[in-house]
Scaffold this motif. Sequence first.
Motif, PDB file in Angstrom:
ATOM      1  N   GLU A 171     -34.683  82.638 -55.739  1.00  0.00           N
ATOM      2  CA  GLU A 171     -33.739  83.562 -55.104  1.00  0.00           C
ATOM      3  C   GLU A 171     -32.635  82.801 -54.371  1.00  0.00           C
ATOM      4  O   GLU A 171     -31.453  83.157 -54.460  1.00  0.00           O
ATOM      5  CB  GLU A 171     -34.481  84.486 -54.151  1.00  0.00           C
ATOM      6  CG  GLU A 171     -33.595  85.563 -53.536  1.00  0.00           C
ATOM      7  CD  GLU A 171     -34.402  86.591 -52.772  1.00  0.00           C
ATOM      8  OE1 GLU A 171     -33.961  87.749 -52.707  1.00  0.00           O
ATOM      9  OE2 GLU A 171     -35.486  86.228 -52.247  1.00  0.00           O
ATOM     10  N   ALA A 223     -30.030  81.614 -56.795  1.00  0.00           N
ATOM     11  CA  ALA A 223     -29.128  82.675 -57.250  1.00  0.00           C
ATOM     12  C   ALA A 223     -28.094  83.022 -56.190  1.00  0.00           C
ATOM     13  O   ALA A 223     -26.899  83.200 -56.488  1.00  0.00           O
ATOM     14  CB  ALA A 223     -29.938  83.912 -57.635  1.00  0.00           C
ATOM     15  N   ILE A 224     -28.522  83.100 -54.934  1.00  0.00           N
ATOM     16  CA  ILE A 224     -27.594  83.442 -53.860  1.00  0.00           C
ATOM     17  C   ILE A 224     -26.560  82.329 -53.676  1.00  0.00           C
ATOM     18  O   ILE A 224     -25.354  82.590 -53.510  1.00  0.00           O
ATOM     19  CB  ILE A 224     -28.379  83.690 -52.555  1.00  0.00           C
ATOM     20  CG1 ILE A 224     -29.252  84.954 -52.697  1.00  0.00           C
ATOM     21  CG2 ILE A 224     -27.433  83.825 -51.372  1.00  0.00           C
ATOM     22  CD1 ILE A 224     -30.194  85.180 -51.539  1.00  0.00           C
ATOM     23  N   TYR A 250     -24.463  84.843 -57.241  1.00  0.00           N
ATOM     24  CA  TYR A 250     -24.922  86.017 -57.994  1.00  0.00           C
ATOM     25  C   TYR A 250     -24.837  87.246 -57.089  1.00  0.00           C
ATOM     26  O   TYR A 250     -25.143  87.180 -55.892  1.00  0.00           O
ATOM     27  CB  TYR A 250     -26.371  85.815 -58.448  1.00  0.00           C
ATOM     28  CG  TYR A 250     -26.525  85.007 -59.721  1.00  0.00           C
ATOM     29  CD1 TYR A 250     -27.161  85.541 -60.829  1.00  0.00           C
ATOM     30  CD2 TYR A 250     -26.039  83.713 -59.812  1.00  0.00           C
ATOM     31  CE1 TYR A 250     -27.310  84.807 -61.997  1.00  0.00           C
ATOM     32  CE2 TYR A 250     -26.183  82.959 -60.975  1.00  0.00           C
ATOM     33  CZ  TYR A 250     -26.817  83.519 -62.061  1.00  0.00           C
ATOM     34  OH  TYR A 250     -26.950  82.791 -63.209  1.00  0.00           O
ATOM     35  N   ARG A 251     -24.431  88.348 -57.662  1.00  0.00           N
ATOM     36  CA  ARG A 251     -24.309  89.586 -56.879  1.00  0.00           C
ATOM     37  C   ARG A 251     -25.610  90.386 -56.942  1.00  0.00           C
ATOM     38  O   ARG A 251     -26.333  90.359 -57.939  1.00  0.00           O
ATOM     39  CB  ARG A 251     -23.151  90.438 -57.378  1.00  0.00           C
ATOM     40  CG  ARG A 251     -23.304  90.987 -58.780  1.00  0.00           C
ATOM     41  CD  ARG A 251     -22.064  91.768 -59.203  1.00  0.00           C
ATOM     42  NE  ARG A 251     -22.163  92.251 -60.579  1.00  0.00           N
ATOM     43  CZ  ARG A 251     -22.679  93.436 -60.921  1.00  0.00           C
ATOM     44  NH1 ARG A 251     -23.117  94.266 -59.971  1.00  0.00           N
ATOM     45  NH2 ARG A 251     -22.734  93.802 -62.188  1.00  0.00           N
ATOM     46  N   THR A 252     -25.896  91.088 -55.871  1.00  0.00           N
ATOM     47  CA  THR A 252     -27.091  91.923 -55.796  1.00  0.00           C
ATOM     48  C   THR A 252     -26.850  93.249 -56.508  1.00  0.00           C
ATOM     49  O   THR A 252     -25.790  93.864 -56.335  1.00  0.00           O
ATOM     50  CB  THR A 252     -27.474  92.196 -54.333  1.00  0.00           C
ATOM     51  OG1 THR A 252     -27.625  90.959 -53.650  1.00  0.00           O
ATOM     52  CG2 THR A 252     -28.775  92.978 -54.253  1.00  0.00           C
ATOM     53  N   ARG A 294     -36.045  92.443 -56.451  1.00  0.00           N
ATOM     54  CA  ARG A 294     -34.615  92.279 -56.181  1.00  0.00           C
ATOM     55  C   ARG A 294     -33.987  91.679 -57.441  1.00  0.00           C
ATOM     56  O   ARG A 294     -34.546  90.765 -58.045  1.00  0.00           O
ATOM     57  CB  ARG A 294     -34.398  91.360 -54.981  1.00  0.00           C
ATOM     58  CG  ARG A 294     -34.956  91.957 -53.695  1.00  0.00           C
ATOM     59  CD  ARG A 294     -34.896  91.006 -52.519  1.00  0.00           C
ATOM     60  NE  ARG A 294     -35.669  89.764 -52.704  1.00  0.00           N
ATOM     61  CZ  ARG A 294     -37.004  89.697 -52.626  1.00  0.00           C
ATOM     62  NH1 ARG A 294     -37.720  90.788 -52.398  1.00  0.00           N
ATOM     63  NH2 ARG A 294     -37.608  88.524 -52.776  1.00  0.00           N
ATOM     64  N   TYR A 317     -30.521  89.990 -59.195  1.00  0.00           N
ATOM     65  CA  TYR A 317     -29.241  89.306 -58.993  1.00  0.00           C
ATOM     66  C   TYR A 317     -28.587  89.105 -60.360  1.00  0.00           C
ATOM     67  O   TYR A 317     -29.235  88.665 -61.310  1.00  0.00           O
ATOM     68  CB  TYR A 317     -29.442  87.960 -58.308  1.00  0.00           C
ATOM     69  CG  TYR A 317     -30.011  88.074 -56.915  1.00  0.00           C
ATOM     70  CD1 TYR A 317     -29.175  88.179 -55.816  1.00  0.00           C
ATOM     71  CD2 TYR A 317     -31.389  88.100 -56.697  1.00  0.00           C
ATOM     72  CE1 TYR A 317     -29.677  88.287 -54.516  1.00  0.00           C
ATOM     73  CE2 TYR A 317     -31.921  88.222 -55.426  1.00  0.00           C
ATOM     74  CZ  TYR A 317     -31.070  88.315 -54.353  1.00  0.00           C
ATOM     75  OH  TYR A 317     -31.578  88.438 -53.076  1.00  0.00           O
TER      76      TYR A 317
END
Length: 482
Positions: A457, A460-461, A465-467, A476, A478
């Motif tokens: 995670e 990705a953040i 990456y968008r949620t 969750r 992404y």
Amino acid sequence: MDERTTDPVLFPWRYGAGVLVFFTLCALIRSVDHDESQYVAAAVLTAHGYLPFRDFAYLQTPLQPFLFAPVAWLAGPWVWPALRLVNATLGAVLVSCVWRAAREAGASARAALIAAGLLALSDILLFSIATARNDALPAALLAAALVPIVRAQQGRGSAGQAVLIGLLLAAAAAAKVSYALPAAAYGVYALIDRRHRPLAVLAGAMPMVAFVAWTWAMAPAAFVFGTLRFPALAPAEYYTPGSWKMSYLAKAVDALKFFALGPALLALVLVRRRLMRPGVVEWLVLAGLVAALLPFPTWRQYLLPVLPPLFVVLALVWDRAPPGRGLRIFTVVTIFAGLAPSVAAAVQALDGSSMLVALREGRAIRTALDSAGVQGPVATLSPQFLGVTGRLPDRRFAAGPFYYRTHQLADPAIEPRFHVVSADRPADLDRAPPAAVLIGGEAPWTAGDSDTDALLEHWAIARGYRTVAIDSTRFRLYVRRP
């Protein structure tokens, strides 16, 4: 007339049907487990034309993905529960083969039925056949081989049956590497006792040897890594140095605990004298014990190779020296002990980790992927949840969390050839970022580690990456920005 000649060849249908229904219920109500990740992913990827080792990492010997790929193709979005039901069916086959082998060995119908019933109530077996792992297939193959093995021991075998023995034992080893030791042990026994026709046994093993050699030839380094190096090295890396779990004392405690969860420990005690003067079935019990106790740490499913030959021997002992009232009462106690973990798992499932919940979560994931327009493979440490979405897992995550959480098991330059990526070295992810990243399936509710999921995670953040909104409190999603 020999009583065996008046018996049906197969397990009496009413008992077989009862065992199958019981195992099916166990498979449907047992809580989900992160161990299932790589086996579901491997079957799905193979069904779509990808091959183990060459196209994705597989951390076992290769037979099961090929045999289960048609099931994955036919089941479609229901692949995960379908694979559980296949294992439940294999469990019923295993029990029926143990009953038949015991009858062939000379046990009475009653003793054989008692032994088969006690086997069916062992936690080692109940866990193995209720999850989508790779335990039920090799154990069923071993149990099926016991029938012609007993016939050969009694001088009633044939060359065709010896070929069948070789094929079944080699297939068991091709499905799980720990079964190679019982197969090799039988080969040694066959060389000593020529009633077992060692050349015919070898001929029967050759098709599976050729199959495994073919999978090795496609990607030799990846094959050796997945089947030998990873199982040997990963536990020592995952557990801290000096960890209790990696000690010999822990191995002894765990083995006794898992055998005691059901009648298996009682069976070992009752047959101990026969193990001192082993015939071929007792020889396989001893080989199974060695195979079970070699890996560190010890888990219940590792002990499964012991059970099929053990309960055949138990039927013979029970028949010739029926237990007294006290021992029968203790046997009932072991039955409850064997059922207790499955009951606990079912209660846990009712609390929110059942297969129905997993499928509902999968539908929520599918809706989110549809809304985000994601069609390509998804990076996730829990690829078993993708079946219902119609998306394939990113092949670098076909092994679930088990390679991603490692540190230095493979050279960074080789990881792309093995189709793996670790949290410490995400360079290959940066080179070819996935379209989407799914988080939440590697967590305590699946017997997993949420800290490992958090590493993916964070990647990705950090890469922007968008949620994407998802109707789930656990998952969750992404998605990579254009």
